[in-house]
Design a protein around this motif. Sequence first.
Motif, PDB file in Angstrom:
ATOM      1  N   GLY A   1       3.838   8.420   5.769  1.00  0.00           N
ATOM      2  CA  GLY A   1       2.639   8.276   4.938  1.00  0.00           C
ATOM      3  C   GLY A   1       2.239   6.822   4.768  1.00  0.00           C
ATOM      4  O   GLY A   1       1.068   6.440   4.927  1.00  0.00           O
ATOM      5  N   GLU A   2       3.216   5.982   4.475  1.00  0.00           N
ATOM      6  CA  GLU A   2       2.945   4.555   4.265  1.00  0.00           C
ATOM      7  C   GLU A   2       2.723   3.825   5.592  1.00  0.00           C
ATOM      8  O   GLU A   2       1.933   2.874   5.656  1.00  0.00           O
ATOM      9  CB  GLU A   2       4.104   3.909   3.497  1.00  0.00           C
ATOM     10  N   ILE A   3       3.424   4.251   6.636  1.00  0.00           N
ATOM     11  CA  ILE A   3       3.235   3.598   7.938  1.00  0.00           C
ATOM     12  C   ILE A   3       1.784   3.801   8.391  1.00  0.00           C
ATOM     13  O   ILE A   3       1.104   2.875   8.843  1.00  0.00           O
ATOM     14  CB  ILE A   3       4.231   4.177   8.989  1.00  0.00           C
TER      15      ILE A   3
ATOM     16  N   LEU B   1      10.292   8.356  -5.787  1.00  0.00           N
ATOM     17  CA  LEU B   1       8.852   8.637  -5.869  1.00  0.00           C
ATOM     18  C   LEU B   1       8.161   7.609  -6.759  1.00  0.00           C
ATOM     19  O   LEU B   1       8.741   7.110  -7.716  1.00  0.00           O
ATOM     20  CB  LEU B   1       8.611  10.049  -6.390  1.00  0.00           C
ATOM     21  N   GLU B   2       6.954   7.308  -6.394  1.00  0.00           N
ATOM     22  CA  GLU B   2       6.141   6.309  -7.110  1.00  0.00           C
ATOM     23  C   GLU B   2       6.755   4.914  -7.004  1.00  0.00           C
ATOM     24  O   GLU B   2       6.494   4.048  -7.824  1.00  0.00           O
ATOM     25  CB  GLU B   2       5.949   6.690  -8.589  1.00  0.00           C
ATOM     26  N   GLY B   3       7.549   4.707  -5.969  1.00  0.00           N
ATOM     27  CA  GLY B   3       8.302   3.459  -5.861  1.00  0.00           C
ATOM     28  C   GLY B   3       7.522   2.252  -5.354  1.00  0.00           C
ATOM     29  O   GLY B   3       8.078   1.152  -5.281  1.00  0.00           O
ATOM     30  N   SER B   4       6.253   2.426  -5.034  1.00  0.00           N
ATOM     31  CA  SER B   4       5.511   1.283  -4.486  1.00  0.00           C
ATOM     32  C   SER B   4       5.332   0.140  -5.480  1.00  0.00           C
ATOM     33  O   SER B   4       5.289  -1.033  -5.086  1.00  0.00           O
ATOM     34  CB  SER B   4       4.126   1.721  -4.007  1.00  0.00           C
ATOM     35  N   ASP B   5       5.221   0.483  -6.743  1.00  0.00           N
ATOM     36  CA  ASP B   5       5.123  -0.587  -7.764  1.00  0.00           C
ATOM     37  C   ASP B   5       6.374  -1.457  -7.709  1.00  0.00           C
ATOM     38  O   ASP B   5       6.310  -2.688  -7.847  1.00  0.00           O
ATOM     39  CB  ASP B   5       5.093   0.004  -9.184  1.00  0.00           C
TER      40      ASP B   5
ATOM     41  N   THR C   1      -0.964  12.399   0.461  1.00  0.00           N
ATOM     42  CA  THR C   1      -0.203  12.504   1.709  1.00  0.00           C
ATOM     43  C   THR C   1       1.298  12.692   1.475  1.00  0.00           C
ATOM     44  O   THR C   1       1.948  13.482   2.174  1.00  0.00           O
ATOM     45  CB  THR C   1      -0.424  11.243   2.573  1.00  0.00           C
ATOM     46  N   THR C   2       1.846  11.966   0.510  1.00  0.00           N
ATOM     47  CA  THR C   2       3.301  12.085   0.280  1.00  0.00           C
ATOM     48  C   THR C   2       3.673  13.527  -0.045  1.00  0.00           C
ATOM     49  O   THR C   2       4.671  14.049   0.474  1.00  0.00           O
ATOM     50  CB  THR C   2       3.760  11.134  -0.846  1.00  0.00           C
ATOM     51  N   ARG C   3       2.856  14.185  -0.872  1.00  0.00           N
ATOM     52  CA  ARG C   3       3.152  15.588  -1.218  1.00  0.00           C
ATOM     53  C   ARG C   3       3.062  16.466   0.039  1.00  0.00           C
ATOM     54  O   ARG C   3       3.873  17.369   0.240  1.00  0.00           O
ATOM     55  CB  ARG C   3       2.200  16.115  -2.291  1.00  0.00           C
TER      56      ARG C   3
ATOM     57  N   VAL D   1       0.831  -1.204   0.000  1.00  0.00           N
ATOM     58  CA  VAL D   1       0.000   0.000   0.000  1.00  0.00           C
ATOM     59  C   VAL D   1       0.870   1.260   0.000  1.00  0.00           C
ATOM     60  O   VAL D   1       1.910   1.318   0.657  1.00  0.00           O
ATOM     61  CB  VAL D   1      -0.944   0.008   1.234  1.00  0.00           C
ATOM     62  N   SER D   2       0.410   2.260  -0.751  1.00  0.00           N
ATOM     63  CA  SER D   2       1.061   3.581  -0.759  1.00  0.00           C
ATOM     64  C   SER D   2       0.444   4.466   0.312  1.00  0.00           C
ATOM     65  O   SER D   2      -0.550   4.112   0.924  1.00  0.00           O
ATOM     66  CB  SER D   2       0.828   4.296  -2.095  1.00  0.00           C
ATOM     67  N   ALA D   3       0.992   5.661   0.441  1.00  0.00           N
ATOM     68  CA  ALA D   3       0.394   6.669   1.326  1.00  0.00           C
ATOM     69  C   ALA D   3      -0.950   7.097   0.743  1.00  0.00           C
ATOM     70  O   ALA D   3      -1.186   6.997  -0.457  1.00  0.00           O
ATOM     71  CB  ALA D   3       1.331   7.859   1.434  1.00  0.00           C
TER      72      ALA D   3
HETATM   73  N1  ASP Z   1       3.786   7.379  -1.772  1.00  0.00           N
HETATM   74  C1  ASP Z   1       4.886   7.424  -2.691  1.00  0.00           C
HETATM   75  C2  ASP Z   1       4.649   8.500  -3.725  1.00  0.00           C
HETATM   76  O1  ASP Z   1       3.630   9.151  -3.704  1.00  0.00           O
HETATM   77  C3  ASP Z   1       5.153   6.098  -3.322  1.00  0.00           C
HETATM   78  C4  ASP Z   1       4.073   5.617  -4.263  1.00  0.00           C
HETATM   79  O2  ASP Z   1       2.929   6.060  -4.186  1.00  0.00           O
HETATM   80  O3  ASP Z   1       4.361   4.758  -5.087  1.00  0.00           O
HETATM   81  O4  ASP Z   1       5.481   8.687  -4.568  1.00  0.00           O
END
Ligand code: ASP
Length: 418
Positions: A118-120, A197-201, A41-43, A35-37
């Motif tokens: 955010g992820e926690i 960033l966007e590293g959850s994938d 939230t990350t921003r 799961v991502s934030a």
């Molecule tokens: N929360 C992080 C981001 O917004 C990681 C992700 O969503 O993949 O970049």
Amino acid sequence: MKIYKFGGASVKNASAVKNLAKIVNQFDDPLVIVVSAMGKTTRALEKLVEVYFNQESSVHNCIDEIYNSHMQIVEELFPEGHIAYNEIDAIFDELKSKLATNPSSTFNFEYDQIVSYGEIISTTIVNLYLNNFGILSEWVDIRKIIITDANYREARVDLEVSEKNAGAYFNNKDLNVFVTQGFLGATSNSHTTTLGLEGSDYTAALLASFLKAESVTVWKNVPGILNADPKWFDETEKLDKLNYRDAIELAFYGASVLHPKTIQPIKQKNIPLFVKSFLDPNTEGTIIGDFEYDKLIPSFIFKVDQVLINIHPENLSFIAEENLERIFSIMAKYGLRANLMQNTAVSFRICANNDATRVPGVINELSKFYHITIEDNLELITIRYYDQATIERVLVKKEVLLEQHNNKTVQMVVRKLD
Ligand code: ASP
Ligand code: MG
């Protein structure tokens, strides 16, 4: 074992979390849920890091906003007195006590320590909600599994150690459903890191490869991988099947649908990846796998806010190896990635994202050795599986400054004409 990845949009509010639980409930495979934030939230946390690092008084407002938006979700998901309230409060208390200390001098380190909350928080909420919903799941701290170097904000994963950790952790459990954080890792000294960033994938793909999962499903708010971003294009079509190679190329050129690092780990173990709509979970989506075909419909990738850096050696010397070596090492020093490059006998041109934290440093340093000219406000258009008609279609009212063709892909740096 299957891996599901839910990004920020799929957990952006209480009804999204409820929807996630329904999807998980619909299929009863052993699952690791990454799961991502939540939402943006990350921003918001990035802004918090900035004001904290600069010791501005708005730290309090920033953190209150983040707290309130999460508490609103908690209130909609859990009855009064549920342990979720205490657990989320405890996490925020920990973050607030961090904010009460003085920051170290390393911005990227502080960034990872704070943005990781955010992820926690999101995984804590999702896990408790699944439990409440009757799905027995376990919250997993991914920082105990994914071990990285100390390159904060772009940490590189130690694949060998992480794979061992993942096996040791998951293979000894009877439980069926695990909830864990995307995007995070930790150094061998247990300092939190992030994977870009966007590293959850990428996290989902790594876990799939470590656990030899049957498949990965990335749940998104689009029906699958489209041949263009609906933000720029009115008419888009879904790609039903993509091979790993095309998926890597599209992600590499900037299609925002998957993180570019995602494909490599699953390709190695031949694990299929599905991109599906969390709004319509029973429709097909896109499948990425080991497919063969000659051609696909054209895919379009637009990158805006591009800069073209033109490098001319002062003495008109050829762009020889020494020059290239110097140019690349300056780019590497500032972490500037070339989206497109071209050299002629007496010049070298680089198209890159006009990133204010990287481009000025690069230009400044290059100017010590070369005559530099800059063109900005440009767009980079990439078409994979192009034909002449598609090129003409995207070039309406555009001037082409640079172009590169190969047999499957054309890339053009353009300026909009008004
Ligand atoms: N929360 C992080 C981001 O917004 C990681 C992700 O969503 O993949 O970049
Ligand atoms: Mg995301």
